[in-house]
Design an enzyme around this catalytic site. Structure first.
Site, PDB file in Angstrom:
ATOM      1  N   ILE A  10       0.827  -1.220   0.000  1.00  0.00           N
ATOM      2  CA  ILE A  10       0.000   0.000   0.000  1.00  0.00           C
ATOM      3  C   ILE A  10       0.855   1.262   0.000  1.00  0.00           C
ATOM      4  O   ILE A  10       0.434   2.309  -0.515  1.00  0.00           O
ATOM      5  CB  ILE A  10      -0.992  -0.006   1.182  1.00  0.00           C
ATOM      6  CG1 ILE A  10      -2.116   0.999   0.916  1.00  0.00           C
ATOM      7  CG2 ILE A  10      -0.287   0.256   2.513  1.00  0.00           C
ATOM      8  CD1 ILE A  10      -3.342   0.802   1.759  1.00  0.00           C
ATOM      9  N   ASN A  23      -3.582   3.112  15.550  1.00  0.00           N
ATOM     10  CA  ASN A  23      -3.934   2.932  16.956  1.00  0.00           C
ATOM     11  C   ASN A  23      -4.703   4.153  17.461  1.00  0.00           C
ATOM     12  O   ASN A  23      -4.644   5.227  16.860  1.00  0.00           O
ATOM     13  CB  ASN A  23      -2.667   2.748  17.800  1.00  0.00           C
ATOM     14  CG  ASN A  23      -1.975   1.439  17.488  1.00  0.00           C
ATOM     15  OD1 ASN A  23      -2.567   0.375  17.616  1.00  0.00           O
ATOM     16  ND2 ASN A  23      -0.718   1.513  17.066  1.00  0.00           N
ATOM     17  N   ASP A  33       0.644  -0.271   9.764  1.00  0.00           N
ATOM     18  CA  ASP A  33       0.950   0.979  10.467  1.00  0.00           C
ATOM     19  C   ASP A  33       2.456   1.258  10.442  1.00  0.00           C
ATOM     20  O   ASP A  33       2.897   2.361  10.093  1.00  0.00           O
ATOM     21  CB  ASP A  33       0.446   0.867  11.906  1.00  0.00           C
ATOM     22  CG  ASP A  33       0.355   2.216  12.605  1.00  0.00           C
ATOM     23  OD1 ASP A  33       0.157   3.231  11.917  1.00  0.00           O
ATOM     24  OD2 ASP A  33       0.470   2.255  13.845  1.00  0.00           O
TER      25      ASP A  33
END
Length: 352
Positions: A10, A23, A33
């Protein structure tokens, strides 16, 4: 095509925005993340989150610049941690997609790439996460115009795609080309027989002698194997007149599976499965029937038998059928990977 599933990293997507699984507090997690922070500029992005965003509750989303990413914006969806499916996980996951898309509209974004939110380190079951993603993206696109990519990327999926692709190509060539040859030149039976003869001479043994050895080996069943074969045959005879729904439910029970497990893996809508379950005469579409073969982890014999009860067959003249056959024969019961392979072969996708 406004919605497409792709296998990619991505952080390499050249869309106006990408979505990150974030988060609730300004800390960096694993998986998507960590990859987003590392590629965008770890310290820069983390400082921006601490100074300008702070705490954000699960199910909400916020926007940051893309920094060093190809994307101009990062939309961070605060992803729910999956516990057991009874702690509002679905509601929160749907909210992640809805609020991310609402922010994309607010910022005038025309192209966006989503990961499968929450299905990595947050523990959400992949097939269920896919179903929710598709539901929300389809609902959004009914009234909006945006190019949306759903990016499937993990080491296992990428390695599997890389490994199966050459084998799948060979499988398609063998089955599809052979069928075309039969249409043009007749049955290949004589060709195969000739090849068997050639093989027998190559090992220095006459063809009839090899056939005799094969017949002897076929008779070397022990009594337990014969009893098991007879039991399975008798059981199949009992279900000879079952309709498609009846036989599907029988197979699911035989495999010790739950109905929900099957339709989720097949990425078949729960309402559609309910119609199948509650109506013995229900006649599904062929693609639905094929997906349920994957969902129920059927082997090739079981798949052919089940499909025949709805009046369908796996055709060697249809590349979609050939790809399904390859996945079933090789026990690859992954609808997401199958859908990607359909797209990569220029065929209509099922999920999208």
């Amino acid at each position: 095509m406004p919605f497409k599933i792709v296998r990619n990293d991505i952080t390499k997507m050249h869309t106006e925005a990408i979505v990150n699984t974030a988060n609730d507090r300004p800390t960096v997690g694993t998986g998507c993340d960590y990859a987003v922070y590392t590629t965008a500029g770890f310290e820069e992005l983390l400082a921006y989150r601490k100074e300008k965003i702070g705490f954000v509750k699960e199910g909400d989303a916020f926007v940051t610049p893309g920094f060093r990413l190809p994307a101009k914006y990062i939309i961070h969806a605060v992803s729910p941690l999956y516990v057991d499916g009874r702690h509002k996980e679905e509601e929160l996951l749907r909210s992640c997609y809805r609020k991310s898309l609402a922010l994309a509209v607010e910022y005038g974004i025309r192209s966006i790439a989503f990961p499968l939110i929450s299905t990595g380190g947050f523990g959400y079951p992949k097939e269920e996460g896919m179903r929710i993603a598709v539901d929300e993206i389809h609902a959004f696109l009914l009234n909006s115009d945006m190019q949306i990519y759903l990016v499937v990327f993990d080491e296992k999926a990428t390695e599997m795609g890389r490994n199966l692709y050459p084998d799948l190509e060979a499988y398609i060539d063998l089955n599809y080309v052979r069928e075309r040859h039969e249409e043009e030149y007749g049955d290949l039976g004589e060709v195969i027989l000739h090849a068997d003869r050639e093989a027998s001479f190559a090992v220095g043994m006459p063809f009839p002698a090899m056939a005799a050895i094969d017949r002897e080996e076929e008779l070397l069943y022990d009594e337990a194997a014969i009893e098991e074969m007879e039991r399975k045959l008798a059981e199949r005879m009992e279900h000879m007149s079952d309709t498609f729904p009846q036989y599907l439910l029988y197979l699911i029970e035989q495999k010790g599976m739950e109905n929900a497990e099957v339709y989720k893996r097949a990425i078949v809508d729960r309402k559609v499965f309910s119609k199948i379950k509650n109506n013995p005469d229900y006649h599904p579409q062929k693609l639905t029937a094929l997906c349920l073969c994957i969902g129920a982890k059927l082997n090739m014999d079981e798949s052919r038998d089940l499909l025949a009860r709805a009046g369908y067959a796996l055709s060697p003249c249809d590349k979609t059928d050939i790809i399904f056959s390859y996945f079933i024969e090789n026990e690859i019961y992954d609808m997401i990977e199958l859908d990607i392979q359909l797209e990569e072969h220029g065929l209509p996708c099922i999920i999208t």
